[in-house]
Design an enzyme around this catalytic site. Structure first.
Site, short mmCIF file in Angstrom:
data_model
loop_
_atom_site.label_atom_id
_atom_site.label_comp_id
_atom_site.label_asym_id
_atom_site.label_seq_id
_atom_site.Cartn_x
_atom_site.Cartn_y
_atom_site.Cartn_z
N GLU A 1 0.86 -1.18 0.00
CA GLU A 1 0.00 0.00 0.00
C GLU A 1 0.90 1.23 0.00
OE1 GLU A 1 -3.43 -0.12 2.84
OE2 GLU A 1 -2.39 -1.93 3.52
N ARG B 1 4.83 -13.09 9.69
CA ARG B 1 5.51 -11.83 9.42
C ARG B 1 6.76 -11.72 10.28
NH1 ARG B 1 1.69 -7.02 10.91
NH2 ARG B 1 3.60 -5.86 10.52
N LYS C 1 3.00 1.13 10.52
CA LYS C 1 3.18 2.32 9.68
C LYS C 1 2.51 3.54 10.30
CE LYS C 1 2.51 0.48 5.36
NZ LYS C 1 2.32 0.52 3.90
#
Length: 562
Positions: free
Chosen positions: A37, A263, A273
């Protein structure tokens, strides 16, 4: 075709791909993608995903796309798009063909939504957000059908087209998939697939005012691109039934396989983020590429190498179990790479002047030293030597015990790649601070020990006249708490390391560093690894960033505390 069978890492994803290739699934093709993104800079966790997706494709004779998942224009920008491309290239990867955008498929996605409506698999819902929450149910209780669930196909098509034309306000309607409001998987309870957002898009301008949701757009974009293996992190495991449901309902070119892996979580680090953006917006750090940030841009500016990051990502492995990797593992990968490849130089960070009283004032020798002591192929460098030098304040004591192997008043020490000197006199200012050492050198000791005596200590130095003035920034971990993000009682910023940046002015560096390039790491002998800052003021104002210390000082502190 032999896809480098012997060099493939034997993780569970590779085993799936190997089995697919063996059975000629997908016509023997491997096509992956990295779908970030564009709402922030990439961080160390993304590096793991980049390395995995591109390497799996490369090692199996396939290709990997770069596709920006740009379905939320409010938080996205071209700055992030440019930065992400730079990061991927810097890590050493190249995507297949042009950069792709989910927004390039907006018309196709809209058409797929219309197809769902025509099949009675989607409807326009007019519940507001609070009502929708009430109807959704809980983890233990089923949801309730929306009162708008049984709208006719014709009415849904009309409303959806009018949503697209901008006739309704944001939140007034949403398009939802018609699946199962009693499903134990919350993602399957008639999820929203389109919502009204009256905002310009960085790629499509004002063409659209309805935007697809991630779960709808993602799998269909994979299918449009012919992706064979859609690799994502474990939090999307519960979304896989929805991913597959959309592909099963629609006439798509192919059905990619979604595979989830754990992850990368690293201690002493925050990778949200949203929280990283908070640090940037509140100017806690100097932008997304602050050398203390866990962003790829920050690590690049600090002096990390692509190979160190790639080696670290490979060493952490690919599993389906969540865990936390110790940041010292990343630091070890960095030290290991820099020790092998970083050219050597001398930098005096806290200068103390030395005057050699028996060295001719007008004489300058050009001494020779290896660029790398273990790699002759890197050649040699020239060190100007004159009567006035700088050594580090930490390398001198007026009195010291035998453990102090540096310069002591009345005793000798070797200058690295140069002569043995003896300190004869200490000069102090009115405050009693040492400002200069008067020393003598032994001209017979260049490259050999003095006759009849053994000099154990070796210290670094630079010529006072020929050295460069520089600012040096000593960086440390941004947080001093192993899990800064998991304390519910305190804000993560409470765990910021107050000693994460120390700025040293007036440092003196070896003359050859005038040609240093940003990102090229050097080992300042006996000090650590450093690189020229990419945003500093050029040759008129040299700024070097400490990449990492020579040894793990945090481990030493932990051992002493234990």
């Amino acid at each position: 075709m032999d896809h480098q069978e012997t060099t493939r890492p034997n993780n569970f994803i590779q085993q799936i791909i190997s089995e697919d290739l063996k059975n000629n699934k997908n016509n023997g093709q491997v096509h992956t993608r990295f779908p970030p993104e564009p709402n922030g800079f990439l961080h160390i966790g993304h590096a793991k995903s980049i390395c995995l997706n591109f390497t799996l494709a490369e090692q199996n004779g396939g290709v990997c796309n770069l596709r920006f998942d740009d379905t939320n224009p409010e938080k996205e920008s071209q700055e992030y798009i440019d930065a992400i491309q730079e990061d991927i290239r810097w890590l050493g990867f190249q995507w297949e063909g042009d950069v792709r955008y989910t927004s390039s498929y907006f018309q196709a996605l809209y058409d797929y939504a219309v197809e769902l409506i025509n099949k009675g698999k989607a409807y326009v819902c007019s519940l507001n957000a609070e009502q929708a929450r009430e109807h959704r149910g809980t983890l233990t209780e089923p949801g309730k059908n929306s009162p708008y669930r049984e709208r006719s196909v014709e009415e849904n098509l009309d409303l959806f087209e009018r949503m697209r034309r901008g006739e309704f306000a944001e939140g007034e309607h949403a398009l939802r998939a018609k699946i199962d409001m009693a499903s134990p998987n919350m993602n399957m309870r008639d999820p929203i697939i389109y919502r009204i957002r009256k905002i310009d898009h960085h790629q499509t301008g004002d063409e659209w005012c309805v935007y697809p949701m991630y779960d709808f757009a993602h799998g269909l974009s994979d299918a449009v691109e012919g992706i064979t293996h859609s690799i994502c992190t474990l939090e999307f495991e519960d979304h896989r039934p929805l991913y597959d449901w959309f592909l099963d309902q629609l006439d798509v070119p192919c059905h990619p396989q979604q595979i989830e892996f754990a992850r990368l979580n690293v201690n002493y680090t925050v990778t949200s983020k949203r929280k990283l953006k908070q640090l940037v917006d509140e100017q806690v750090v100097d932008g997304w590429d602050d050398p203390r940030m866990p962003t790829i841009a920050g690590m690049r500016r600090r002096g990390f190498t692509p190979s160190a990051i790639r080696n670290f990502c490979e060493a952490t492995g690919v599993t389906k179990s969540e865990g936390v990797v110790d940041v010292s593992m990343l630091e070890h990968a960095l030290r290991d790479d820099l020790n092998k490849h970083a050219p050597r130089a001398m930098g005096v960070l806290r200068p103390l002047k030395v005057v050699l009283t028996n060295y001719p004032e007008d004489q300058v020798e050009q001494l020779t030293a290896p660029v790398h002591p273990q790699d002759e192929s890197m050649g040699t460098r020239t060190l100007p030597f004159a009567c006035e030098l700088y050594i580090d304040v930490e390398d001198f004591k007026e009195q010291a015990n035998k453990k102090f192997k540096r310069l002591v008043l009345g005793k000798e020490v070797r200058l690295r790649n140069a002569y043995v000197i003896r300190c004869d006199e200490v000069v102090k200012n009115e405050a009693g601070e040492i400002i200069e050492l008067r020393c003598s050198y032994d001209p017979e000791t260049l490259g050999k020990d003095p006759e009849g005596r053994k000099v154990k200590g070796v210290i670094h130095w630079v010529s006072a006249e020929h050295s460069l003035s520089a600012e040096v920034r000593l960086y440390d971990r941004l947080f001093d708490e192993p899990s800064p993000d998991s304390n519910k009682a305190r804000d993560f910023k409470a765990f910021l390391n107050k000693s994460s940046l120390q700025v040293l002015a007036g440092c003196r560096l070896e003359a050859g560093l005038i040609d240093a390039k940003p990102g090229q790491a050097y080992q300042f002998e006996r000090e650590g690894y450093f690189c020229l800052d990419s945003k500093a003021g050029g040759k008129d104002h040299l700024v070097f960033n400490q990449t990492i210390t020579l040894r793990d000082t945090w481990a030493k502190i932990a051992n002493e505390a234990g």
